[in-house]
Design a protein around this motif. Sequence first.
Motif, PDB file in Angstrom:
ATOM      1  N   MET A   1       0.916  -1.163  -0.019  1.00 54.50           N
ATOM      2  CA  MET A   1      -0.064  -0.069  -0.110  1.00 54.50           C
ATOM      3  C   MET A   1       0.890   1.029  -0.018  1.00 54.50           C
ATOM      4  N   ILE A   2       0.720   2.225  -0.959  1.00 54.59           N
ATOM      5  CA  ILE A   2       1.485   3.356  -0.915  1.00 54.59           C
ATOM      6  C   ILE A   2       0.702   4.445  -0.442  1.00 54.59           C
ATOM      7  N   THR A   3       1.394   5.158   0.689  1.00 52.13           N
ATOM      8  CA  THR A   3       0.605   6.142   1.313  1.00 52.13           C
ATOM      9  C   THR A   3       1.504   7.566   1.263  1.00 52.13           C
ATOM     10  N   LEU A   4       0.981   8.505   1.388  1.00 53.78           N
ATOM     11  CA  LEU A   4       1.728   9.979   1.742  1.00 53.78           C
ATOM     12  C   LEU A   4       1.570  10.464   3.138  1.00 53.78           C
ATOM     13  N   ARG A   5       2.745  10.740   3.538  1.00 53.50           N
ATOM     14  CA  ARG A   5       2.751  11.080   4.992  1.00 53.50           C
ATOM     15  C   ARG A   5       3.705  12.415   5.041  1.00 53.50           C
ATOM     16  N   PRO A   6       3.494  13.230   6.012  1.00 51.49           N
ATOM     17  CA  PRO A   6       4.474  14.422   6.153  1.00 51.49           C
ATOM     18  C   PRO A   6       5.878  13.975   6.160  1.00 51.49           C
ATOM     19  N   LEU A   7       6.597  14.758   5.623  1.00 44.16           N
ATOM     20  CA  LEU A   7       8.050  14.695   5.696  1.00 44.16           C
ATOM     21  C   LEU A   7       8.474  14.946   7.173  1.00 44.16           C
ATOM     22  N   THR A   8       9.426  14.110   8.030  1.00 46.21           N
ATOM     23  CA  THR A   8       9.906  14.587   9.322  1.00 46.21           C
ATOM     24  C   THR A   8      11.305  14.488   9.045  1.00 46.21           C
ATOM     25  N   ILE A   9      12.261  14.981  10.116  1.00 40.43           N
ATOM     26  CA  ILE A   9      13.452  15.114  10.319  1.00 40.43           C
ATOM     27  C   ILE A   9      14.001  13.500  10.305  1.00 40.43           C
ATOM     28  N   GLU A  10      13.078  12.711  10.523  1.00 42.68           N
ATOM     29  CA  GLU A  10      13.618  11.035  10.695  1.00 42.68           C
ATOM     30  C   GLU A  10      13.832  10.684   9.332  1.00 42.68           C
ATOM     31  N   ASN A  11      13.235  11.214   8.316  1.00 40.39           N
ATOM     32  CA  ASN A  11      13.420  10.870   7.099  1.00 40.39           C
ATOM     33  C   ASN A  11      14.975  11.301   6.359  1.00 40.39           C
ATOM     34  N   LEU A  12      15.472  12.146   7.113  1.00 41.85           N
ATOM     35  CA  LEU A  12      16.851  12.811   6.601  1.00 41.85           C
ATOM     36  C   LEU A  12      17.832  11.846   6.217  1.00 41.85           C
ATOM     37  N   PRO A  13      18.279  10.926   6.977  1.00 44.30           N
ATOM     38  CA  PRO A  13      19.261   9.970   6.640  1.00 44.30           C
ATOM     39  C   PRO A  13      19.147   9.249   5.067  1.00 44.30           C
ATOM     40  N   SER A  14      17.921   8.912   4.815  1.00 48.24           N
ATOM     41  CA  SER A  14      17.850   8.345   3.535  1.00 48.24           C
ATOM     42  C   SER A  14      18.294   9.274   2.284  1.00 48.24           C
ATOM     43  N   PHE A  15      17.922  10.523   2.530  1.00 52.63           N
ATOM     44  CA  PHE A  15      18.571  11.324   1.551  1.00 52.63           C
ATOM     45  C   PHE A  15      20.112  11.395   1.446  1.00 52.63           C
ATOM     46  N   TYR A  16      20.629  11.178   2.636  1.00 57.33           N
ATOM     47  CA  TYR A  16      22.293  11.336   2.490  1.00 57.33           C
ATOM     48  C   TYR A  16      22.616  10.241   1.378  1.00 57.33           C
ATOM     49  N   ASN A  17      22.163   9.170   1.330  1.00 60.09           N
ATOM     50  CA  ASN A  17      22.540   7.978   0.410  1.00 60.09           C
ATOM     51  C   ASN A  17      21.718   8.261  -1.068  1.00 60.09           C
ATOM     52  N   TRP A  18      20.510   8.664  -1.039  1.00 64.35           N
ATOM     53  CA  TRP A  18      19.909   8.989  -2.179  1.00 64.35           C
ATOM     54  C   TRP A  18      20.396   9.992  -3.065  1.00 64.35           C
ATOM     55  N   ILE A  19      20.924  10.968  -2.509  1.00 65.40           N
ATOM     56  CA  ILE A  19      21.215  12.201  -3.213  1.00 65.40           C
ATOM     57  C   ILE A  19      22.747  11.814  -3.573  1.00 65.40           C
ATOM     58  N   TRP A  44      19.454  21.643   2.835  1.00 67.77           N
ATOM     59  CA  TRP A  44      18.231  21.632   1.750  1.00 67.77           C
ATOM     60  C   TRP A  44      17.116  20.923   2.562  1.00 67.77           C
ATOM     61  N   PHE A  45      17.154  19.872   3.070  1.00 68.27           N
ATOM     62  CA  PHE A  45      16.126  19.042   3.673  1.00 68.27           C
ATOM     63  C   PHE A  45      15.396  19.992   4.755  1.00 68.27           C
ATOM     64  N   ILE A  46      15.882  20.583   5.514  1.00 72.41           N
ATOM     65  CA  ILE A  46      15.207  21.526   6.741  1.00 72.41           C
ATOM     66  C   ILE A  46      14.696  22.690   5.742  1.00 72.41           C
ATOM     67  N   ASN A  47      15.213  23.129   4.886  1.00 68.74           N
ATOM     68  CA  ASN A  47      14.380  24.058   4.133  1.00 68.74           C
ATOM     69  C   ASN A  47      13.160  23.585   3.610  1.00 68.74           C
ATOM     70  N   THR A  48      13.338  22.368   3.046  1.00 70.89           N
ATOM     71  CA  THR A  48      11.971  21.837   2.443  1.00 70.89           C
ATOM     72  C   THR A  48      11.066  21.491   3.209  1.00 70.89           C
ATOM     73  N   ILE A  49      11.314  20.855   4.522  1.00 71.82           N
ATOM     74  CA  ILE A  49      10.141  20.458   5.322  1.00 71.82           C
ATOM     75  C   ILE A  49       9.624  21.932   6.217  1.00 71.82           C
ATOM     76  N   ASN A  50      10.149  22.631   6.075  1.00 72.34           N
ATOM     77  CA  ASN A  50       9.917  23.988   6.761  1.00 72.34           C
ATOM     78  C   ASN A  50       9.214  25.006   5.822  1.00 72.34           C
ATOM     79  N   ASN A  51       9.263  24.660   4.492  1.00 71.02           N
ATOM     80  CA  ASN A  51       8.733  25.589   3.409  1.00 71.02           C
ATOM     81  C   ASN A  51       7.258  25.346   3.426  1.00 71.02           C
TER      82      ASN A  51
END
Length: 168
Positions: A1-19, A44-51
Amino acid sequence: MITLRPLTIENLPSFYNWIRDEEAIFYSLSIFQKMKTDQQIEDWFINTINNKKNSNHGIFVGDVFVGYAGICGISTTNKSGEYFIFIGDKDYWGKGVGTEVTKQIVKIGFEELNLNRIMLTVSVPNKGGVKAYERAGFVLEGRFREAAFRNGQYHDKLVMSILKSEYS
């Protein structure tokens, strides 16, 4: 099941690898091409979740965080915005996640954000992306010639959109 949830700081570590994965970011934001340090990615991530001017959502398949999507550049005057998606976890490429997420974000755009038009740009070589957008109801509006530069080559970008009147 595919769901959308708010981005949180806990999601940040994934971006280190992906980017840092050149294949994952190949068709993505130009800024991703320039980010090399953890601090750049974190800023970038903090800017994104605070925008609060953008509608940002984490993409989850079950409980697995696989990317993010949303609408940026929202104009309340023109009732329009620009769709974006980034699936960083390559294990979920080619499995219909992009199409389903696109449909969910379009629904949010029209039903919750009260937009009339949602547009996007997509690199011509990104055939999976083009197909996903077409399946979600986006139509071709035009082409930006040689608008992207990756791996020493230019490629065109397509402009696509969907209108509220076309949404079902």
